[in-house]
Design a protein around this motif. Structure first.
Motif, PDB file in Angstrom:
ATOM      1  N   TYR A 177      13.907  19.021 -77.125  1.00  0.00           N
ATOM      2  CA  TYR A 177      15.050  19.912 -77.019  1.00  0.00           C
ATOM      3  C   TYR A 177      14.813  21.345 -77.656  1.00  0.00           C
ATOM      4  O   TYR A 177      15.571  22.262 -77.615  1.00  0.00           O
ATOM      5  N   THR A 231      15.998  11.523 -73.021  1.00  0.00           N
ATOM      6  CA  THR A 231      15.379  12.622 -72.370  1.00  0.00           C
ATOM      7  C   THR A 231      14.087  12.231 -71.736  1.00  0.00           C
ATOM      8  O   THR A 231      13.705  12.555 -70.688  1.00  0.00           O
ATOM      9  N   THR A 241      21.515  17.463 -69.504  1.00  0.00           N
ATOM     10  CA  THR A 241      21.327  17.244 -70.926  1.00  0.00           C
ATOM     11  C   THR A 241      20.737  18.496 -71.276  1.00  0.00           C
ATOM     12  O   THR A 241      20.798  19.581 -70.507  1.00  0.00           O
ATOM     13  N   VAL A 242      20.338  18.885 -72.651  1.00  0.00           N
ATOM     14  CA  VAL A 242      20.082  20.132 -73.009  1.00  0.00           C
ATOM     15  C   VAL A 242      18.627  20.680 -72.149  1.00  0.00           C
ATOM     16  O   VAL A 242      17.911  20.126 -72.217  1.00  0.00           O
ATOM     17  N   ASP A 243      18.834  21.933 -72.200  1.00  0.00           N
ATOM     18  CA  ASP A 243      17.997  22.873 -71.416  1.00  0.00           C
ATOM     19  C   ASP A 243      16.515  22.745 -71.647  1.00  0.00           C
ATOM     20  O   ASP A 243      15.649  23.019 -70.927  1.00  0.00           O
ATOM     21  N   ARG A 284      13.572  21.311 -69.978  1.00  0.00           N
ATOM     22  CA  ARG A 284      13.135  22.025 -68.495  1.00  0.00           C
ATOM     23  C   ARG A 284      11.507  22.057 -68.606  1.00  0.00           C
ATOM     24  O   ARG A 284      10.934  22.117 -67.344  1.00  0.00           O
ATOM     25  N   HIS A 293      18.213  21.786 -61.362  1.00  0.00           N
ATOM     26  CA  HIS A 293      19.635  22.329 -61.583  1.00  0.00           C
ATOM     27  C   HIS A 293      20.101  22.058 -62.836  1.00  0.00           C
ATOM     28  O   HIS A 293      20.250  20.719 -63.210  1.00  0.00           O
ATOM     29  N   PHE A 294      20.663  22.873 -63.741  1.00  0.00           N
ATOM     30  CA  PHE A 294      21.389  22.495 -64.862  1.00  0.00           C
ATOM     31  C   PHE A 294      22.882  22.946 -64.642  1.00  0.00           C
ATOM     32  O   PHE A 294      23.153  23.983 -63.946  1.00  0.00           O
ATOM     33  N   ARG A 328      25.034  26.650 -69.370  1.00  0.00           N
ATOM     34  CA  ARG A 328      23.421  26.241 -69.818  1.00  0.00           C
ATOM     35  C   ARG A 328      23.634  25.426 -71.284  1.00  0.00           C
ATOM     36  O   ARG A 328      23.925  25.809 -72.055  1.00  0.00           O
ATOM     37  N   VAL A 349      22.543  24.314 -74.374  1.00  0.00           N
ATOM     38  CA  VAL A 349      21.625  24.397 -75.480  1.00  0.00           C
ATOM     39  C   VAL A 349      22.089  24.031 -76.902  1.00  0.00           C
ATOM     40  O   VAL A 349      23.126  24.238 -77.007  1.00  0.00           O
TER      41      VAL A 349
END
Ligand code: 13P
Ligand code: SF4
Length: 308
Positions: free
Chosen positions: A25, A215, A234-236, A239, A254-255, A259, A261
């Motif tokens: 994260y 995650t 889940t948290v960006d 990515r 796709h989030f 977003r 965070v």
């Protein structure tokens, strides 16, 4: 991030015999400087076994505190000790005492690692999102008080039908803000998409997901998926690793909006990492002996039961 920062971090790590651990994260440029990036369970396991004298934890305080409890002789540094997880504080001692009073010996207290050392010390075993179901099912007691996260607790309860899982009312504000209506919108715009969610998401969101996991488990599942569109709940911060793992496959990530965070994870910057390695700032203290010993017992039991 330039080569200068990379060289500076490498030099400072050598000087301190330090290893840098980062959660998925934190910002991608911090992850790039880390020796190990992982989910909470992988990082806890590593923290207990790495030989280095200094552990630098790029994450929130419960992670660094657990590392210090598991390796009290090591120096544990945090680039920003103010990075704290609000959910870690969402359990009261009275809740645990009331459940112990009511169920006696047929109660186990399972504590998500996203918690303070005190909360861990009141508990019988720690869990993370990657092993909570397996560990709760392995407990000999039928009644299990799950703290602090009500959403992960409910997710466990659904899969451990033989247990009476008692929920606490904590939650992660970031995952809680992911709405079912937003997931429905993404599903209707992206027919055939696979929806992957963290179990900290609310119940109605998890009901719309194809898969729920930590995650690391989300990343593995996305890499293995046949779907072209992947909706990631889940948290960006995940990515970067997802992009690396899905590179060249044509998969699209796709989030949800807004977003997701985590502002606390966001406090860990490259500048703060370099400063902490250079100056030795952000040292994590061992909690008082009784708290540290109780928390260590619960963490050690997780490491024992949590091995896949
Ligand atoms: P995992 O690392 O178990 O996926 O947990 C996510 C989290 O909220 C960490 O703060
Ligand atoms: Fe805590 Fe949620 Fe941030 Fe994880 S994402 S550290 S659970 S606030």
């Amino acid at each position: 991030m330039g080569d200068d920062a990379r060289a500076e971090v490498a030099r400072l790590k050598r000087e301190r015999d330090a290893v840098v651990l980062a959660h998925y994260y934190v910002a991608p440029e911090v992850q790039e400087l880390a020796d190990h990036v992982g989910d909470s369970f992988a990082l806890a396991q590593l923290a207990a076994t790495l030989p280095n004298r200094t552990l630098v934890f790029c994450g929130v305080s419960f992670m660094a505190e657990s590392a210090k409890i598991l390796s009290p002789d090591k120096t544990v540094l945090m680039p920003d000790p103010a990075a704290d997880c609000p959910m870690a504080h969402m359990v009261r001692r009275e809740t645990v005492e009331a459940a112990r009073e009511r169920y006696g010996d047929d109660l186990a207290v399972a504590c998500y690692v996203n918690s303070t050392a005190e909360a861990k010390s009141w508990s019988d075993v720690c869990v993370t999102s990657s092993n909570a179901v397996r560990i709760v099912r392995a407990l000999p007691q039928r009644n299990v008080l799950f703290v602090p996260d009500r959403h992960l607790g409910r997710f466990v309860a659904r899969q451990a039908g033989e247990k009476n899982v008692i929920l606490n009312d904590g939650f992660c504000p970031i995952h809680q803000a992911i709405s079912a209506s937003e997931v429905e919108r993404l599903r209707s715009e992206l027919p055939g998409a696979e929806v992957l969610a963290h179990p900290e998401c609310p119940e109605d969101v998890l009901a719309l997901a194809d898969f729920a996991g930590s995650t690391s488990q989300i990343i593995e599942r996305a890499a293995a998926s046949d779907a072209r569109d992947l909706v990631i709940l889940t948290v960006d911060g995940v990515r970067g690793e997802l992009e690396r793992r899905c590179a060249g496959t044509g998969k699209r990530l796709h989030f949800p909006a807004p977003r997701p965070v985590c502002p606390d994870m966001g406090r860990i910057s490259v500048e703060r990492l370099v400063a902490c390695l250079r100056d030795g700032t952000g040292e994590v203290a061992l909690p008082p002996a009784d708290v540290a010993e109780g928390a260590r017992r619960a963490l050690a039991r997780m490491l024992e039961l949590g091995r896949a």
